[in-house]
Design an enzyme around this catalytic site. Sequence first.
Site, mmCIF file in Angstrom:
data_model
loop_
_atom_site.group_PDB
_atom_site.id
_atom_site.type_symbol
_atom_site.label_atom_id
_atom_site.label_comp_id
_atom_site.label_asym_id
_atom_site.label_seq_id
_atom_site.Cartn_x
_atom_site.Cartn_y
_atom_site.Cartn_z
ATOM 1 N N LEU A 113 23.633 -7.363 -42.253
ATOM 2 C CA LEU A 113 24.609 -8.459 -42.206
ATOM 3 C C LEU A 113 25.509 -8.346 -43.429
ATOM 4 C CD1 LEU A 113 22.452 -11.550 -41.167
ATOM 5 C CD2 LEU A 113 24.190 -10.457 -39.789
ATOM 6 N N ASP A 114 26.808 -8.586 -43.254
ATOM 7 C CA ASP A 114 27.745 -8.574 -44.386
ATOM 8 C C ASP A 114 27.372 -9.672 -45.381
ATOM 9 O OD1 ASP A 114 29.050 -6.502 -43.215
ATOM 10 O OD2 ASP A 114 30.667 -7.696 -42.347
ATOM 11 N N PRO A 115 27.768 -9.528 -46.662
ATOM 12 C CA PRO A 115 27.367 -10.521 -47.677
ATOM 13 C C PRO A 115 27.664 -11.973 -47.311
ATOM 14 C CG PRO A 115 28.331 -8.619 -48.740
ATOM 15 C CD PRO A 115 28.480 -8.394 -47.278
#
Length: 514
Positions: free
Chosen positions: A124-126
């Site tokens: 998952l992206d930050p």
Amino acid sequence: MADAEVIILPKKHKKKKERKSLPEEDVAEIQHAEEFLIKPESKVAKLDTSQWPLLLKNFDKLNVRTTHYTPLACGSNPLKREIGDYIRTGFINLDKPSNPSSHEVVAWIRRILRVEKTGHSGTLDPKVTGCLIVCIERATRLVKSQQSAGKEYVGIVRLHNAIEGGTQLSRALETLTGALFQRPPLIAAVKRQLRVRTIYESKMIEYDPERRLGIFWVSCEAGTYIRTLCVHLGLLLGVGGQMQELRRVRSGVMSEKDHMVTMHDVLDAQWLYDNHKDESYLRRVVYPLEKLLTSHKRLVMKDSAVNAICYGAKIMLPGVLRYEDGIEVNQEIVVITTKGEAICMAIALMTTAVISTCDHGIVAKIKRVIMERDTYPRKWGLGPKASQKKLMIKQGLLDKHGKPTDSTPATWKQEYVDYSESAKKEVVAEVVKAPQVVAEAAKTAKRKRESESESDETPPAAPQLIKKEKKKSKKDKKAKAGLESGAEPGDGDSDTTKKKKKKKKAKEVELVSE
């Protein structure tokens, strides 16, 4: 006498005893307290099998090949493993917080639980929150299969200009379903190559025309970029758009409703265990890896065959106890023990129909072994020949590797067939044959080419033959002249050599003067 009327009363139908479904809390307590095992008998279980835990759920609906096997005391129900093994063969359905990256979060969990290895399924992206499956030690073997599983998201898209109502946005979302071309965004962790990703379903939840914000839900293939989808939505509507916020609500089998936990929960559970030896919270936070495999078709093996599979043996039909309906060739299945432990992931080589009709053969080939070796005892090498071989090694009639020596009886040498050696010989023969076959193929190809070239050539004309004959005659004359000069060496030869030497000297002098 008047005929007596016979009145037939309707039969009272006996009501079938319906099992009352227990409340979820009671079921959970029973699952954790009792021993669950497929016993070698055909008695009905006390608890309804639809309420049995994990991979043993509805085991009585599986096709029975045989009920006869010898239960072994080794292994245990996944829910009743010792806390150390329970954590090492478990996973966490984590609610990822915003800002830290997935790798950072996984590293923190590794430090909190004090384990050697952790992995996650689908980065998952930050800034993205939601469902992140964190696999611990032994469960990391399932990461690959979870990464490729489908995902579901809830996102917010911001449109750059106003549109007339939310109907246009919902239509655009419906249009962007099926296989789509996607290039990862400018800031991405992967190579920016054009690729095809499938969106299975999408729907609009809400649209705010004042703030130009739309909330939508998407079910898509692994590796789909929702940021790119939002940009495409804006382009399709002709106003431009970008992703404002994103949350993953499902990853493979696990969703945000399946007891999702936060980082604080993990930290608190570990603190309670360290300080108060209370493992109940850790057992709530960590799930057994078998929960990830509940959607796969099952194959139940005898206890005596388990360790052989852990060592990489073929999954043969005599070791199968039960098998599920609807197994297809090349389908990914899970092989389990009678206690409901996952042994390995496998690729089916037989369908359900073939398994029910055959009495021998390879059912499936191993894809990934999950269980630790020697959890169950070794049960191979116990046949009559193997036992005789062990005895002969003890007596000194065979060497320590079971190979014949000078003292080996002649009858043993004649009767005994070493299948491992025969297999090796076959492999060697194949390896030796391979280059010969290649060489023969090359030769045949050359012959074909030559024959083709010969057939393609037209018969040469008469003038060409005459030219060739003339050339030959000239060559013959020169050869004869050379022989004559070689036979009678004269002064002419010495003169020519002297002239050559003089020329060389003159050239050298010129070079020096320059």
